[in-house]
Design a protein around this motif. Structure first.
Motif, PDB file in Angstrom:
ATOM      1  N   PRO A 370       0.814  -1.226   0.000  1.00 13.37           N
ATOM      2  CA  PRO A 370       0.000   0.000   0.000  1.00 13.37           C
ATOM      3  C   PRO A 370       0.845   1.272   0.000  1.00 13.37           C
ATOM      4  CG  PRO A 370      -0.857  -1.595   1.580  1.00 13.37           C
ATOM      5  CD  PRO A 370       0.465  -2.118   1.117  1.00 13.37           C
ATOM      6  N   LYS A 371       2.018   1.222   0.630  1.00 11.42           N
ATOM      7  CA  LYS A 371       2.874   2.416   0.642  1.00 11.42           C
ATOM      8  C   LYS A 371       3.481   2.669  -0.738  1.00 11.42           C
ATOM      9  CE  LYS A 371       5.068   1.176   4.545  1.00 11.42           C
ATOM     10  NZ  LYS A 371       5.947   1.239   5.747  1.00 11.42           N
ATOM     11  N   ILE A 372       3.758   1.609  -1.483  1.00 11.88           N
ATOM     12  CA  ILE A 372       4.241   1.778  -2.864  1.00 11.88           C
ATOM     13  C   ILE A 372       3.151   2.431  -3.710  1.00 11.88           C
ATOM     14  CG2 ILE A 372       4.895   0.529  -4.959  1.00 11.88           C
ATOM     15  CD1 ILE A 372       6.312  -1.510  -3.151  1.00 11.88           C
ATOM     16  N   THR A 373       1.917   1.986  -3.524  1.00  6.45           N
ATOM     17  CA  THR A 373       0.789   2.578  -4.252  1.00  6.45           C
ATOM     18  C   THR A 373       0.617   4.048  -3.887  1.00  6.45           C
ATOM     19  OG1 THR A 373      -0.337   0.432  -4.310  1.00  6.45           O
ATOM     20  CG2 THR A 373      -1.679   2.391  -4.699  1.00  6.45           C
ATOM     21  N   LEU A 374       0.712   4.347  -2.604  1.00  7.34           N
ATOM     22  CA  LEU A 374       0.612   5.736  -2.149  1.00  7.34           C
ATOM     23  C   LEU A 374       1.734   6.579  -2.736  1.00  7.34           C
ATOM     24  CD1 LEU A 374      -0.554   7.964  -0.286  1.00  7.34           C
ATOM     25  CD2 LEU A 374       0.949   7.069   1.530  1.00  7.34           C
ATOM     26  N   LEU A 379       3.587  10.845  -6.490  1.00  8.70           N
ATOM     27  CA  LEU A 379       4.566  11.264  -7.493  1.00  8.70           C
ATOM     28  C   LEU A 379       3.905  11.840  -8.744  1.00  8.70           C
ATOM     29  CD1 LEU A 379       7.116   8.313  -7.235  1.00  8.70           C
ATOM     30  CD2 LEU A 379       7.609  10.707  -6.722  1.00  8.70           C
ATOM     31  N   GLU A 380       2.625  11.586  -8.931  1.00  9.16           N
ATOM     32  CA  GLU A 380       1.931  12.057 -10.141  1.00  9.16           C
ATOM     33  C   GLU A 380       2.027  13.573 -10.340  1.00  9.16           C
ATOM     34  OE1 GLU A 380      -2.015  10.534  -9.948  1.00  9.16           O
ATOM     35  OE2 GLU A 380      -1.406   8.434 -10.251  1.00  9.16           O
ATOM     36  N   PRO A 381       1.841  14.395  -9.288  1.00  7.38           N
ATOM     37  CA  PRO A 381       1.915  15.851  -9.483  1.00  7.38           C
ATOM     38  C   PRO A 381       3.283  16.344  -9.937  1.00  7.38           C
ATOM     39  CG  PRO A 381       0.789  15.332  -7.418  1.00  7.38           C
ATOM     40  CD  PRO A 381       1.403  14.063  -7.921  1.00  7.38           C
ATOM     41  N   PHE A 382       4.329  15.545  -9.723  1.00  4.15           N
ATOM     42  CA  PHE A 382       5.665  15.978 -10.133  1.00  4.15           C
ATOM     43  C   PHE A 382       5.772  16.115 -11.651  1.00  4.15           C
ATOM     44  CE2 PHE A 382       6.446  14.813  -5.844  1.00  4.15           C
ATOM     45  CZ  PHE A 382       7.623  15.422  -5.448  1.00  4.15           C
ATOM     46  N   MET A 383       5.007  15.313 -12.378  1.00  2.48           N
ATOM     47  CA  MET A 383       5.121  15.314 -13.838  1.00  2.48           C
ATOM     48  C   MET A 383       4.590  16.593 -14.475  1.00  2.48           C
ATOM     49  SD  MET A 383       6.893  12.952 -14.995  1.00  2.48           S
ATOM     50  CE  MET A 383       6.573  13.457 -16.681  1.00  2.48           C
ATOM     51  N   GLY A 389      11.483  16.043 -16.205  1.00  4.13           N
ATOM     52  CA  GLY A 389      11.360  15.332 -17.472  1.00  4.13           C
ATOM     53  C   GLY A 389      10.695  13.987 -17.326  1.00  4.13           C
ATOM     54  N   GLU A 390      11.101  13.228 -16.315  1.00  8.65           N
ATOM     55  CA  GLU A 390      10.528  11.895 -16.108  1.00  8.65           C
ATOM     56  C   GLU A 390      10.624  11.533 -14.638  1.00  8.65           C
ATOM     57  OE1 GLU A 390      10.659   7.603 -18.325  1.00  8.65           O
ATOM     58  OE2 GLU A 390      12.601   8.361 -17.642  1.00  8.65           O
ATOM     59  N   VAL A 391       9.614  10.813 -14.173  1.00  8.52           N
ATOM     60  CA  VAL A 391       9.630  10.228 -12.832  1.00  8.52           C
ATOM     61  C   VAL A 391       9.699   8.719 -12.993  1.00  8.52           C
ATOM     62  CG1 VAL A 391       8.396   9.919 -10.667  1.00  8.52           C
ATOM     63  CG2 VAL A 391       8.327  12.135 -11.832  1.00  8.52           C
ATOM     64  N   ARG A 392      10.716   8.104 -12.424  1.00  9.10           N
ATOM     65  CA  ARG A 392      10.902   6.653 -12.540  1.00  9.10           C
ATOM     66  C   ARG A 392      10.747   6.014 -11.161  1.00  9.10           C
ATOM     67  NH1 ARG A 392      14.732   8.944 -16.239  1.00  9.10           N
ATOM     68  NH2 ARG A 392      16.419   9.046 -14.703  1.00  9.10           N
ATOM     69  N   GLN A 393       9.914   5.008 -11.075  1.00 10.73           N
ATOM     70  CA  GLN A 393       9.675   4.343  -9.795  1.00 10.73           C
ATOM     71  C   GLN A 393       9.555   2.842  -9.967  1.00 10.73           C
ATOM     72  OE1 GLN A 393       5.807   4.818  -8.117  1.00 10.73           O
ATOM     73  NE2 GLN A 393       6.311   3.741  -6.216  1.00 10.73           N
ATOM     74  N   LYS A 394      10.237   2.122  -9.129  1.00  9.82           N
ATOM     75  CA  LYS A 394      10.023   0.680  -8.984  1.00  9.82           C
ATOM     76  C   LYS A 394      10.030   0.394  -7.497  1.00  9.82           C
ATOM     77  CE  LYS A 394       9.206  -3.409 -10.526  1.00  9.82           C
ATOM     78  NZ  LYS A 394       7.968  -3.687 -11.270  1.00  9.82           N
ATOM     79  N   GLY A 395       8.872   0.106  -6.942  1.00 14.77           N
ATOM     80  CA  GLY A 395       8.789  -0.111  -5.513  1.00 14.77           C
ATOM     81  C   GLY A 395       9.141   1.151  -4.743  1.00 14.77           C
ATOM     82  N   PHE A 396      10.150   1.040  -3.882  1.00 13.86           N
ATOM     83  CA  PHE A 396      10.603   2.180  -3.090  1.00 13.86           C
ATOM     84  C   PHE A 396      11.893   2.777  -3.652  1.00 13.86           C
ATOM     85  CE2 PHE A 396       9.022   3.064   1.463  1.00 13.86           C
ATOM     86  CZ  PHE A 396       7.724   3.217   1.004  1.00 13.86           C
ATOM     87  N   MET A 397      12.125   2.586  -4.941  1.00 14.42           N
ATOM     88  CA  MET A 397      13.270   3.191  -5.617  1.00 14.42           C
ATOM     89  C   MET A 397      12.725   4.220  -6.607  1.00 14.42           C
ATOM     90  SD  MET A 397      15.593  -0.232  -6.300  1.00 14.42           S
ATOM     91  CE  MET A 397      17.135   0.633  -6.620  1.00 14.42           C
ATOM     92  N   VAL A 398      13.089   5.488  -6.407  1.00 15.32           N
ATOM     93  CA  VAL A 398      12.524   6.574  -7.209  1.00 15.32           C
ATOM     94  C   VAL A 398      13.628   7.470  -7.748  1.00 15.32           C
ATOM     95  CG1 VAL A 398      11.041   8.631  -7.183  1.00 15.32           C
ATOM     96  CG2 VAL A 398      10.379   6.592  -5.875  1.00 15.32           C
ATOM     97  N   GLY A 399      13.520   7.828  -9.023  1.00 18.75           N
ATOM     98  CA  GLY A 399      14.403   8.814  -9.636  1.00 18.75           C
ATOM     99  C   GLY A 399      13.576   9.871 -10.338  1.00 18.75           C
ATOM    100  N   GLU A 452       5.191  10.364   7.240  1.00 20.31           N
ATOM    101  CA  GLU A 452       6.559  10.754   6.881  1.00 20.31           C
ATOM    102  C   GLU A 452       6.759  10.697   5.370  1.00 20.31           C
ATOM    103  OE1 GLU A 452       8.945   9.351  10.915  1.00 20.31           O
ATOM    104  OE2 GLU A 452       8.288   7.873   9.442  1.00 20.31           O
ATOM    105  N   LEU A 453       6.128   9.713   4.735  1.00 19.55           N
ATOM    106  CA  LEU A 453       6.230   9.595   3.281  1.00 19.55           C
ATOM    107  C   LEU A 453       5.601  10.822   2.607  1.00 19.55           C
ATOM    108  CD1 LEU A 453       7.286   7.465   1.256  1.00 19.55           C
ATOM    109  CD2 LEU A 453       4.971   6.547   1.151  1.00 19.55           C
ATOM    110  N   GLU A 454       4.443  11.222   3.079  1.00 19.13           N
ATOM    111  CA  GLU A 454       3.778  12.397   2.517  1.00 19.13           C
ATOM    112  C   GLU A 454       4.613  13.656   2.736  1.00 19.13           C
ATOM    113  OE1 GLU A 454       0.087  12.182   4.600  1.00 19.13           O
ATOM    114  OE2 GLU A 454      -0.879  10.930   3.063  1.00 19.13           O
TER     115      GLU A 454
END
Length: 489
Positions: A370-374, A379-383, A389-399, A452-454
């Motif tokens: 659920p935290k990955i989904t959250l 991250l959607e507003p960042f785009m 340019g791009e938001v890349r996410q796999k699980g709890f790894m974000v660039g 904390e994530l928010e």
């Protein structure tokens, strides 16, 4: 000998009075004596330092009492948070028995029990564990094992090379740098390295083949096959960071790519080395990234999160077939002549056992979903930001890749230090993260709370806007900087 403390901060022991160094003196001593890794020291000497004194849960506290969310898991290692009771107790209990005993010609109980757990959890067919002390050494060992394996099968003049991806990062030892591919880190050392064959990284945002998904139909894998086919007779192994090339800027491999690489290694008789130093122990949502595509490598490298962020430890796992290639009479010298003083350190292994047990006890991966989904939603507003340019996410790894021009994808020049400037603003606002060039990296502990994530995402968005829009977005408040010091959930 007991110690007593006075109100003025002096420690009385053995009739001597020792004054605790002030924060200012600690800062002075750091600049005077310490050479920091991956740090431009000229900048460091001129900047305000952050020197960590303590940590609890997902919060770090510096020597001035300011608190920060640990947004990169203390460099991708902290899993369950700082000062986790179960791991503290495991290390303390082991310390009352023995801190270290060599694994050269001897063994120890924690190393044995941890090996059993690792084999039970690892992808199928992996059955042997060789310990070391860092991700770099785990990879170095994998390369040497692969090379020696083919040598002992009689392939003395062939099967000596390695294939890796461009923009790869596998560590900082000479062997691991040789299979790396990030010029910023590795170009200086080219004269020291052995030659390797490189295949293009599947960098979809800036596709080196000029194609777009999904119309490309994994053209990058087809290009990889052409190279592998040509070099297979001379190649011992292919090494890959499964699903995510971390240090390259969190580059995500398209679905099916990893499975295709596994198939190609089998088809052309190469050993496959999976470097899960960064992706292992839950970072992508499964315990190991290879699980996402049901891939079983011939050699697996793990480190970083293996002890939950407590002590240096790494492991290189191999199949039984590879292990048996090193068995023979003493006079045959099939021994793997490699070792480290602290191989299989009991304290580190005890911490790793406790950390792994916590995955089951606390249902870490189940709660992570659920935290990955959250995180994805936040991250959607960042785009919509002008310079993301791009938001890349796999699980709890974000660039989060920052660009000067969104339409042309023109990057910011290196000298602008855009990524660094964003992270410095984040620090002022109470968040510790590190950039990879123009890519803002987020990799918090798996145990981070929803609140904390928010808060982390709000800080990052604010910092990106402030730096890329070149204007202030409001006064930073002390309330933002001083986040609540609470345990992760």
């Amino acid at each position: 000998m007991s110690e007593t403390f006075r109100k003025d901060g002096r420690i009385l022991s053995a009739n001597r009075s020792v004054k605790r160094p002030s924060p200012r003196r600690i800062e002075h001593l750091d600049k005077k004596y310490i050479w920091h890794p991956f740090t431009q020291m000229q900048d460091w000497e001129q900047e305000r330092q952050i020197i960590i004194k303590s940590g609890k849960g997902c919060v770090l506290t510096d020597i001035h009492g300011k608190r920060y969310i640990d947004g990169v898991s203390s460099l991708w290692v902290t899993v369950h948070g700082h000062r986790k009771k179960e791991i503290d107790l495991a290390v303390s209990a082991q310390l009352r028995k023995i801190a270290h005993s060599t694994l050269l010609g001897l063994s120890n109980v924690p190393a044995i029990l941890l090996a059993e757990k690792l084999v039970a959890l690892a992808p199928r067919r992996l059955s042997r564990v060789f310990y070391s002390d860092s991700g770099s050494t785990a990879v170095e060992i994998a390369l040497k094992i692969a090379f020696q394996y083919w040598q002992q099968k009689g392939r003395l003049k062939s099967k000596t090379g390695f294939i890796s991806l461009k923009d790869a990062y596998h560590g900082d030892t000479i062997g691991s740098v040789s299979v790396g591919g990030i010029d910023l880190f590795h170009q200086m050392y080219r004269p020291l390295l052995f030659p390797t064959t490189k295949i293009e990284s599947p960098y979809c945002y800036r596709c080196p083949l000029g194609k777009t998904r999904p119309a490309c139909r994994l053209a990058c894998a087809d290009a990889a096959e052409a190279t592998i086919r040509k070099q297979s007779a001379n190649t011992a192994a292919l090494i890959i960071e499964p699903l995510v090339q971390g240090a390259a800027g969190m580059l995500l491999q398209p679905p099916g790519y990893l499975r295709k690489i596994r198939q190609l290694c089998t088809k052309y008789n190469l050993l496959m080395i999976a470097d899960e130093v960064a992706t292992g122990f839950g970072r992508t949502g499964t315990l190991f990234a290879c699980e996402h595509e049901s891939v079983a490598p011939d050699i697996l490298c793990v480190a970083k999160g293996i002890t939950g962020g407590y002590l240096p430890l790494a492991a290189t796992l191999t199949t039984e077939k590879i292990y048996r290639g090193f068995l023979g009479e003493y006079r045959e010298f099939k021994t793997f002549f490699h070792g480290h003083t602290y191989t299989g350190n009991p304290l580190a292994c005890a911490a790793a056992i406790a950390s792994i047990d916590l995955f089951t006890k606390e249902k870490t991966l189940t709660k992570l979903g659920p935290k990955i989904t959250l995180l994805s939603k936040m991250l959607e507003p960042f785009m919509v930001l002008d310079h993301v340019g791009e938001v890349r996410q796999k699980g709890f790894m974000v660039g989060i890749e920052l660009v000067r021009d969104k339409k042309t994808r023109e990057p910011y020049p290196l000298e602008a230090k855009t990524g660094i400037r964003v992270t410095l603003v984040c620090r002022e606002l109470g968040l510790i993260i590190r950039p990879l060039g123009n890519v803002i990296v987020l990799m918090p502990p798996l145990s981070i709370s929803r609140g904390e994530l928010e808060r982390m995402l709000r800080i990052v968005q604010r910092a990106i806007r402030e730096i890329t829009e070149s204007k202030s977005i409001g006064r930073r408040s002390n309330q933002t900087a001083n986040i609540p010091s609470r345990n992760c959930e």
